[in-house]
Design a protein around this motif. Sequence first.
Motif, PDB file in Angstrom:
ATOM      1  N   VAL A 147     -89.886 -34.206 -47.604  1.00 15.92           N
ATOM      2  CA  VAL A 147     -90.293 -34.005 -49.527  1.00 15.92           C
ATOM      3  C   VAL A 147     -88.759 -35.115 -50.293  1.00 15.92           C
ATOM      4  N   PHE A 148     -88.480 -35.615 -48.597  1.00 18.65           N
ATOM      5  CA  PHE A 148     -87.497 -37.056 -48.609  1.00 18.65           C
ATOM      6  C   PHE A 148     -87.875 -38.222 -47.632  1.00 18.65           C
ATOM      7  N   GLY A 149     -88.784 -37.787 -47.644  1.00 19.49           N
ATOM      8  CA  GLY A 149     -89.691 -38.704 -47.161  1.00 19.49           C
ATOM      9  C   GLY A 149     -89.152 -38.821 -45.882  1.00 19.49           C
ATOM     10  N   VAL A 150     -88.862 -38.187 -45.054  1.00 20.94           N
ATOM     11  CA  VAL A 150     -89.012 -38.157 -43.292  1.00 20.94           C
ATOM     12  C   VAL A 150     -89.554 -36.616 -42.947  1.00 20.94           C
ATOM     13  N   LYS A 151     -90.845 -36.764 -41.892  1.00 19.30           N
ATOM     14  CA  LYS A 151     -91.078 -35.899 -41.381  1.00 19.30           C
ATOM     15  C   LYS A 151     -90.567 -35.478 -39.731  1.00 19.30           C
ATOM     16  N   ASN A 152     -91.527 -34.483 -39.909  1.00 16.10           N
ATOM     17  CA  ASN A 152     -90.755 -33.730 -38.066  1.00 16.10           C
ATOM     18  C   ASN A 152     -89.862 -34.239 -37.725  1.00 16.10           C
ATOM     19  N   ILE A 153     -88.712 -33.407 -39.128  1.00 21.14           N
ATOM     20  CA  ILE A 153     -87.652 -32.554 -38.517  1.00 21.14           C
ATOM     21  C   ILE A 153     -87.028 -31.274 -38.825  1.00 21.14           C
ATOM     22  N   PRO A 154     -87.958 -30.296 -37.867  1.00 25.46           N
ATOM     23  CA  PRO A 154     -88.286 -29.132 -37.819  1.00 25.46           C
ATOM     24  C   PRO A 154     -86.516 -28.554 -38.463  1.00 25.46           C
ATOM     25  N   GLY A 155     -85.875 -27.249 -38.862  1.00 29.18           N
ATOM     26  CA  GLY A 155     -85.027 -26.317 -39.476  1.00 29.18           C
ATOM     27  C   GLY A 155     -84.705 -25.188 -39.228  1.00 29.18           C
ATOM     28  N   ILE A 156     -83.621 -25.136 -39.221  1.00 26.26           N
ATOM     29  CA  ILE A 156     -82.692 -23.484 -39.401  1.00 26.26           C
ATOM     30  C   ILE A 156     -82.028 -23.204 -39.195  1.00 26.26           C
ATOM     31  N   GLY A 157     -81.524 -22.240 -40.474  1.00 30.53           N
ATOM     32  CA  GLY A 157     -80.379 -22.121 -40.881  1.00 30.53           C
ATOM     33  C   GLY A 157     -79.799 -20.585 -41.357  1.00 30.53           C
ATOM     34  N   ILE A 158     -78.378 -20.541 -41.138  1.00 35.20           N
ATOM     35  CA  ILE A 158     -77.980 -19.172 -41.883  1.00 35.20           C
ATOM     36  C   ILE A 158     -76.879 -18.778 -42.339  1.00 35.20           C
ATOM     37  N   SER A 159     -76.598 -17.724 -43.493  1.00 36.20           N
ATOM     38  CA  SER A 159     -75.860 -17.808 -44.584  1.00 36.20           C
ATOM     39  C   SER A 159     -75.083 -16.673 -44.551  1.00 36.20           C
ATOM     40  N   PHE A 160     -73.569 -17.155 -44.540  1.00 37.51           N
ATOM     41  CA  PHE A 160     -73.173 -16.039 -45.082  1.00 37.51           C
ATOM     42  C   PHE A 160     -72.602 -16.258 -46.354  1.00 37.51           C
ATOM     43  N   GLY A 161     -72.350 -14.380 -47.150  1.00 39.71           N
ATOM     44  CA  GLY A 161     -71.864 -15.053 -48.747  1.00 39.71           C
ATOM     45  C   GLY A 161     -70.348 -14.920 -48.890  1.00 39.71           C
ATOM     46  N   LEU A 162     -69.903 -15.230 -48.943  1.00 39.84           N
ATOM     47  CA  LEU A 162     -67.974 -15.269 -48.698  1.00 39.84           C
ATOM     48  C   LEU A 162     -67.945 -13.971 -49.543  1.00 39.84           C
ATOM     49  N   ASP A 163     -68.025 -14.252 -50.942  1.00 40.41           N
ATOM     50  CA  ASP A 163     -67.618 -12.557 -52.049  1.00 40.41           C
ATOM     51  C   ASP A 163     -67.938 -11.852 -51.468  1.00 40.41           C
ATOM     52  N   ARG A 164     -69.590 -11.904 -51.192  1.00 44.31           N
ATOM     53  CA  ARG A 164     -69.768 -10.308 -51.047  1.00 44.31           C
ATOM     54  C   ARG A 164     -70.062  -9.673 -49.343  1.00 44.31           C
ATOM     55  N   VAL A 165     -69.045 -10.408 -48.503  1.00 43.82           N
ATOM     56  CA  VAL A 165     -68.265 -10.274 -47.756  1.00 43.82           C
ATOM     57  C   VAL A 165     -67.348  -9.092 -47.703  1.00 43.82           C
ATOM     58  N   TYR A 166     -66.226 -10.474 -49.210  1.00 46.05           N
ATOM     59  CA  TYR A 166     -64.348  -9.881 -49.570  1.00 46.05           C
ATOM     60  C   TYR A 166     -65.400  -8.418 -50.248  1.00 46.05           C
ATOM     61  N   LEU A 167     -66.031  -8.352 -50.756  1.00 47.70           N
ATOM     62  CA  LEU A 167     -65.701  -6.859 -51.845  1.00 47.70           C
ATOM     63  C   LEU A 167     -65.608  -5.756 -50.814  1.00 47.70           C
ATOM     64  N   VAL A 168     -67.244  -6.365 -49.617  1.00 50.16           N
ATOM     65  CA  VAL A 168     -67.798  -5.354 -48.532  1.00 50.16           C
ATOM     66  C   VAL A 168     -66.329  -5.121 -47.717  1.00 50.16           C
ATOM     67  N   MET A 169     -65.476  -6.234 -47.770  1.00 49.78           N
ATOM     68  CA  MET A 169     -64.185  -5.674 -47.095  1.00 49.78           C
ATOM     69  C   MET A 169     -63.376  -5.037 -47.590  1.00 49.78           C
ATOM     70  N   GLU A 170     -63.173  -5.265 -48.677  1.00 46.57           N
ATOM     71  CA  GLU A 170     -62.417  -5.094 -49.965  1.00 46.57           C
ATOM     72  C   GLU A 170     -62.449  -3.391 -49.798  1.00 46.57           C
ATOM     73  N   GLU A 171     -63.740  -2.986 -50.336  1.00 42.83           N
ATOM     74  CA  GLU A 171     -64.178  -1.502 -50.140  1.00 42.83           C
ATOM     75  C   GLU A 171     -64.271  -0.846 -48.738  1.00 42.83           C
ATOM     76  N   LEU A 172     -64.156  -1.411 -47.961  1.00 41.04           N
ATOM     77  CA  LEU A 172     -63.833  -0.683 -46.560  1.00 41.04           C
ATOM     78  C   LEU A 172     -62.712   0.013 -45.837  1.00 41.04           C
ATOM     79  N   ASN A 173     -61.392  -1.312 -46.808  1.00 39.95           N
ATOM     80  CA  ASN A 173     -60.246  -1.562 -46.693  1.00 39.95           C
ATOM     81  C   ASN A 173     -60.137  -1.723 -45.128  1.00 39.95           C
ATOM     82  N   LEU A 174     -60.866  -3.182 -44.856  1.00 34.47           N
ATOM     83  CA  LEU A 174     -61.219  -3.662 -43.914  1.00 34.47           C
ATOM     84  C   LEU A 174     -60.183  -5.167 -43.858  1.00 34.47           C
ATOM     85  N   PHE A 175     -58.933  -5.098 -44.482  1.00 32.94           N
ATOM     86  CA  PHE A 175     -58.494  -6.505 -44.406  1.00 32.94           C
ATOM     87  C   PHE A 175     -57.315  -6.403 -43.337  1.00 32.94           C
TER      88      PHE A 175
END
Length: 450
Positions: free
Chosen positions: A327-355
Amino acid sequence: MKPSLAKGTRDFTAQEVSRRKYIINILQNNFELFGFQPLETPSFENLSTLTGKYGEEGDRLIFKILNSGEYASKVNQEDWDNKNHQKLISQISDKALRYDLTVPFARFVAMNHGKLTFPYKRYQIQPVWRADRPQKGRFREFYQCDADVVGSESLLQEVDLVQLYLKSFADLKIPVTIHMNNRKILSGLAEYAGITDKLIEFTVALDKLDKIGKEGVVKELLEREISQESIDKLEFLFNQSDDALENLLQLKEKFADSEIGLKGVEELEFVLTQSLNLGVDMQNLVFNITLARGLDYYTGAIFEVKADEVAMGSIGGGGRYDNLTEVFGVKNIPGIGISFGLDRVYLVMEELNLFPEEATTQVEYLFANFGGEGIVEALKLIMQLREKGVSAELYPENAKLNKQFTYAEKKGIKNLVFLGEEEIKNGTVTFKDLTAGEQKTLSLEEFLSL
């Protein structure tokens, strides 16, 4: 005027900032262990860069920035009178806060592909903004922690990202399950049900299954003009077994006439098999055929990570997006990525008392202020401690000792130091461990060597 926060935003206290840093440091360390390099992009982009990349619903959630100056004077009066918001947006706004980190990354790659070494692996830890309805674990301003690889079609990248997810959450001590699917499988399902022309509508509705249930999804499919006959053919989606490979075998039969569907099954089989060969517990990986991730740019594998012991949405997600830079005019560059949701990870660690305790930054020593020449001696000793990398501070006023004790306790300072006339004369230091309640007197040398 009474001060207030904008809806969906938060202030972070010292403890919260320290704990967030703890999570970020673990993720950053793992990103670099896996060969990713850091990148930062601007907080806002051209609106045209972001529009049309996230689907119809995503586009509505982009925070637009009003043009500076007399923006209203340039508006077409007819559009203004008719409240035609689609036409008005293009006249009053040409910038927007970034919605995620992936599209700005694709824009960066498209602009710099001639200078990059492929496969190019980058990680990015920055805030993003979405005009969403705030709720538990969902904010309008939040951080994403992304790792992406572009310039490689190898499915070994998918296998590596599964490893990155599992190692990172193991280091954070969060038990997780990675849900996996493939957009080619979803395309195969659309072919099988005769709704190829409704693929986007189908995936957007299916992606809401965990929020609105089977009945809600069926209702939305009917509203999107998908026939009951097609929906009946997809009934098996809601009755999957726990055996991922068995489910894939069932799909192979249904995809006998779908080349793209079979390709998706083959790709997912490879990732699952190689992960198993590397010792991944199959309980940590789930083939979730209804996982769609409602972003238009995914073309292959898609991931979503759920915390096992906390009822919350996904705490991570991602997938393959082989056509994003086109869509930016550059073809043939395949990609893959993952993301970590920092805020939700924080809430999970807080709830499980992991800090752990070290995740909260605390001052090691507070020097009591007795006034007089002791102040200079205390400041000299504080300088020596800081040069050794030990945090220390002097109470600024010559106040009653009770007040200084209260300050130390409220701030969570570990030790209160007394450097009075007697200590200065004898070359000693007296300090009280405020946690254990023990008091000691040591020589200056002994104290500095603690």
